[in-house]
Scaffold this motif. Structure first.
Motif, PDB file in Angstrom:
ATOM      1  N   TRP A 362       0.990  -1.266   0.057  1.00 56.39           N
ATOM      2  CA  TRP A 362      -0.045  -0.119  -0.089  1.00 56.39           C
ATOM      3  C   TRP A 362       0.784   1.331  -0.113  1.00 56.39           C
ATOM      4  CZ3 TRP A 362      -4.344  -0.847  -1.891  1.00 56.39           C
ATOM      5  CH2 TRP A 362      -5.171  -1.804  -1.506  1.00 56.39           C
ATOM      6  N   TRP A 363       1.930   1.112   0.708  1.00 60.09           N
ATOM      7  CA  TRP A 363       3.008   2.328   0.816  1.00 60.09           C
ATOM      8  C   TRP A 363       3.515   2.631  -0.267  1.00 60.09           C
ATOM      9  CZ3 TRP A 363      -0.182   4.033   4.019  1.00 60.09           C
ATOM     10  CH2 TRP A 363      -0.430   3.378   5.081  1.00 60.09           C
ATOM     11  N   LEU A 365       2.399   1.763  -3.329  1.00 57.36           N
ATOM     12  CA  LEU A 365       1.542   2.416  -4.323  1.00 57.36           C
ATOM     13  C   LEU A 365       1.183   3.984  -4.100  1.00 57.36           C
ATOM     14  CD1 LEU A 365      -0.722   2.078  -6.413  1.00 57.36           C
ATOM     15  CD2 LEU A 365      -2.408   1.278  -4.897  1.00 57.36           C
ATOM     16  N   ALA A 366       0.996   4.165  -2.805  1.00 58.79           N
ATOM     17  CA  ALA A 366       0.877   5.594  -2.537  1.00 58.79           C
ATOM     18  C   ALA A 366       2.059   6.557  -2.905  1.00 58.79           C
ATOM     19  CB  ALA A 366       0.249   5.757  -0.887  1.00 58.79           C
ATOM     20  N   LEU A 367       3.118   6.224  -2.499  1.00 62.65           N
ATOM     21  CA  LEU A 367       4.280   6.737  -2.914  1.00 62.65           C
ATOM     22  C   LEU A 367       4.679   6.902  -4.491  1.00 62.65           C
ATOM     23  CD1 LEU A 367       6.955   5.561   0.080  1.00 62.65           C
ATOM     24  CD2 LEU A 367       5.753   7.623  -0.211  1.00 62.65           C
ATOM     25  N   GLY A 368       4.500   5.918  -5.111  1.00 69.21           N
ATOM     26  CA  GLY A 368       4.657   6.105  -6.576  1.00 69.21           C
ATOM     27  C   GLY A 368       3.616   6.950  -7.121  1.00 69.21           C
ATOM     28  N   ALA A 369       2.400   6.605  -6.836  1.00 67.54           N
ATOM     29  CA  ALA A 369       1.446   7.346  -7.471  1.00 67.54           C
ATOM     30  C   ALA A 369       1.469   8.878  -7.091  1.00 67.54           C
ATOM     31  CB  ALA A 369      -0.035   6.703  -7.445  1.00 67.54           C
ATOM     32  N   ASP A 370       1.648   9.190  -5.934  1.00 74.62           N
ATOM     33  CA  ASP A 370       1.626  10.479  -5.403  1.00 74.62           C
ATOM     34  C   ASP A 370       2.660  11.435  -6.011  1.00 74.62           C
ATOM     35  OD1 ASP A 370      -0.902  10.141  -4.402  1.00 74.62           O
ATOM     36  OD2 ASP A 370       0.067   9.860  -2.390  1.00 74.62           O
ATOM     37  N   LEU A 371       3.898  10.828  -5.650  1.00 75.14           N
ATOM     38  CA  LEU A 371       5.371  11.374  -6.210  1.00 75.14           C
ATOM     39  C   LEU A 371       5.519  11.309  -7.541  1.00 75.14           C
ATOM     40  CD1 LEU A 371       7.529  10.208  -3.222  1.00 75.14           C
ATOM     41  CD2 LEU A 371       6.319  12.151  -3.440  1.00 75.14           C
ATOM     42  N   GLY A 372       5.135  10.343  -8.325  1.00 77.56           N
ATOM     43  CA  GLY A 372       5.063  10.092  -9.867  1.00 77.56           C
ATOM     44  C   GLY A 372       4.462  11.299 -10.542  1.00 77.56           C
ATOM     45  N   GLY A 373       3.432  12.036  -9.766  1.00 77.00           N
ATOM     46  CA  GLY A 373       2.753  12.966 -10.353  1.00 77.00           C
ATOM     47  C   GLY A 373       3.340  14.315 -10.682  1.00 77.00           C
ATOM     48  N   ASN A 374       4.439  14.478  -9.942  1.00 74.63           N
ATOM     49  CA  ASN A 374       5.393  15.576 -10.303  1.00 74.63           C
ATOM     50  C   ASN A 374       6.118  15.431 -11.438  1.00 74.63           C
ATOM     51  OD1 ASN A 374       5.128  17.480  -8.053  1.00 74.63           O
ATOM     52  ND2 ASN A 374       6.275  16.264  -6.688  1.00 74.63           N
ATOM     53  N   ALA A 375       6.266  14.325 -12.087  1.00 71.35           N
ATOM     54  CA  ALA A 375       7.103  14.291 -13.417  1.00 71.35           C
ATOM     55  C   ALA A 375       6.634  15.166 -14.490  1.00 71.35           C
ATOM     56  CB  ALA A 375       7.086  12.671 -13.888  1.00 71.35           C
ATOM     57  N   PRO A 419      15.229   2.893  -0.341  1.00 68.45           N
ATOM     58  CA  PRO A 419      15.892   2.613   0.676  1.00 68.45           C
ATOM     59  C   PRO A 419      14.914   2.709   1.984  1.00 68.45           C
ATOM     60  CG  PRO A 419      16.995   4.566   0.349  1.00 68.45           C
ATOM     61  CD  PRO A 419      16.027   3.895  -1.049  1.00 68.45           C
ATOM     62  N   TYR A 420      14.114   3.546   2.162  1.00 65.25           N
ATOM     63  CA  TYR A 420      13.111   3.633   3.371  1.00 65.25           C
ATOM     64  C   TYR A 420      12.223   2.446   3.217  1.00 65.25           C
ATOM     65  CZ  TYR A 420       9.232   5.541   6.046  1.00 65.25           C
ATOM     66  OH  TYR A 420       8.227   5.482   7.086  1.00 65.25           O
ATOM     67  N   LEU A 421      11.434   2.069   2.325  1.00 66.62           N
ATOM     68  CA  LEU A 421      10.682   0.967   2.179  1.00 66.62           C
ATOM     69  C   LEU A 421      11.554  -0.381   2.635  1.00 66.62           C
ATOM     70  CD1 LEU A 421       8.633   1.756  -0.953  1.00 66.62           C
ATOM     71  CD2 LEU A 421       7.919   1.883   1.447  1.00 66.62           C
ATOM     72  N   TRP A 422      12.463  -0.434   1.936  1.00 65.55           N
ATOM     73  CA  TRP A 422      13.398  -1.881   2.031  1.00 65.55           C
ATOM     74  C   TRP A 422      13.835  -1.867   3.409  1.00 65.55           C
ATOM     75  CZ3 TRP A 422      13.596  -5.468  -1.671  1.00 65.55           C
ATOM     76  CH2 TRP A 422      14.508  -6.579  -1.269  1.00 65.55           C
TER      77      TRP A 422
END
Length: 426
Positions: A362-363, A365-375, A419-422
């Motif tokens: 879940w985290w 998915l949230a991080l990828g979708a939210d932060l990817g929106g900046n690209a 690294p945070y998730l891992w």
């Protein structure tokens, strides 16, 4: 055959949403109508099913928060905050950008990021004009900060609301698992701003004297309403945090707060509802019906099983794949339909992997979708809103001008998530 029709409707709708040739609300309604017309779903499944219908918790949470923000907007509190930041920065451009970015990120964590940029952008024009600064770098930095800051909480970004509904996650879950990382990312982002926008930090002592003469207190137009609004907002946020104790859904809390604010103040119902983004709410409803059609026909289940087989029960590989793919796809298309499509798939993966590796997906998915929106300029709704505001005010921002900064920010922030998730979960 039914599954093929469902996929065809959804794919065509997705392409039309991404192209922005047709208003996305019209596309979502049209797709939902076709799903019902072809008996892929029906009224009972679309409007009353928790698994395949409209997630009314999402719709009413957004409605309640929009009403609260609509009332607060009438007090001038956001203008006050921006002018206060400019004066505390002593007119220094980089210091000013950091303060505006920090305010934007904090506001986006508590409110919707689109609403936040709508409120902060006009003040940015005012302050940059007074200081004779280039406004475009400030607008780009603010919209990126809104997308980063909004990742920290359940209500900060619409995809998080969808994820919370599918994953049974609370406001506190987002605070505990994502907020610490977002604080780090904001520190890194502020350092990046110093390098990315270095050509925009021209200091004009004469203009500084003018901005220092502004009286931020004059921006507050209704002090009584301000305190009433802040009081209700504080209670609402506290109720979000106390969800494990109170057991009130965020949608209920937001609606109660909105109703209390309208009932206890002189703001009329018409004024409170005027700022509500009805097309966005209708878009959500149509989108949920289309995704529900994919669930009903077994398409989502098939994709889930294929994804589970591909990852072979390895939560680490699944999380990293999900993080990277979400960031890449959210850079191209709006992250709301993407997360609405992926959330049932992730829910199945979480169920299959059990409690040991569940939440990390879940985290991711949230991080990828939210932060990817900046690209890119079309990666998030807030980006599109700011580009429209800039164009109307005579400072157009091209797709590639935004994207050359957005790609750098996205790569750096998403890379730090690995690294945070891992280390924390895997």
């Amino acid at each position: 055959m039914t599954a093929a029709f469902a996929v065809a409707i959804f794919v065509v709708a997705y392409i039309l949403i991404a192209s922005e040739r047709i208003p996305r609300t019209a596309v979502a309604l049209g797709g939902a109508a076709l799903m019902m017309l072809l008996h892929i779903t029906d009224a009972r499944k679309a409007f009353f099913s928790e698994e395949t219908g409209v997630d009314w918790n999402v719709v009413f949470l957004l409605l309640g928060m929009m009403v609260i923000v609509s009332v607060l907007r009438q007090t001038g509190v956001f203008e006050y905050a921006a002018i206060w930041a400019a004066k505390r920065a002593r007119g220094r451009p980089y210091r000013l950008m950091v303060m505006l970015v920090a305010i934007t990120a904090l506001a986006s964590a508590l409110l919707d990021n689109v609403t936040t940029v709508l409120l902060i952008a006009p003040v940015t024009f005012l302050v940059c004009e007074r200081l004779n600064l280039k406004v475009v770098p400030f607008l780009i930095a603010e919209v990126m900060a809104s997308n980063i800051g909004g990742t920290a909480t359940l209500v900060g970004d619409p995809p998080n609301i969808i994820i919370a509904g599918r994953g049974g996650l609370t406001f506190n879950d987002f605070l505990v698992h994502l907020a610490p990382l977002i604080v780090l990312l904001m520190v890194v982002f502020c350092a990046l701003c110093r390098w990315l926008f270095r050509s925009a930090f021209d200091y004009d002592p004469r203009r500084v004297a003018e901005v220092m003469a502004l009286d931020e207190r004059a921006a507050i137009t209704d002090r009584r309403l301000l305190w009433q609004g802040l009081g209700v907002l504080g209670v609402v946020v506290a109720a979000f945090v106390l969800h494990p104790v109170l057991h009130y859904e965020p949608s209920v809390v937001a609606l109660l707060g909105a109703g209390l604010l309208v009932a206890a103040t002189k703001v009329t119902t018409e004024d409170a509802l005027r700022e509500v983004e009805w097309p966005t709410l209708v878009f959500f409803a149509g989108l949920f019906v289309m995704v529900g059609g994919l669930v009903e026909t077994g398409v989502i289940g098939g994709i889930s099983r294929a994804a589970a087989d591909a990852t072979e029960g390895r939560p680490g590989f699944a999380a990293m794949l999900l993080l990277g793919a979400s960031a890449g796809l959210s850079a191209i298309v709006d992250n709301i339909p993407y997360v609405a499509t992926m959330s049932p798939i992730v829910a199945d993966l979480v169920h299959q992997q059990g409690a040991g590796g569940g939440h990390v997906l879940w985290w991711a998915l949230a991080l990828g979708a939210d932060l990817g929106g900046n690209a890119t300029a079309v990666g998030a709704s807030a980006n599109v809103v700011v580009l429209g505001i800039a164009a109307r005010n005579g400072h157009p921002i091209s797709f590639w001008h935004f994207t050359k900064y957005g790609l750098v920010v996205t790569v750096v922030t998403v890379a730090l998530c690995v690294p945070y998730l891992w280390l924390r979960y895997l």
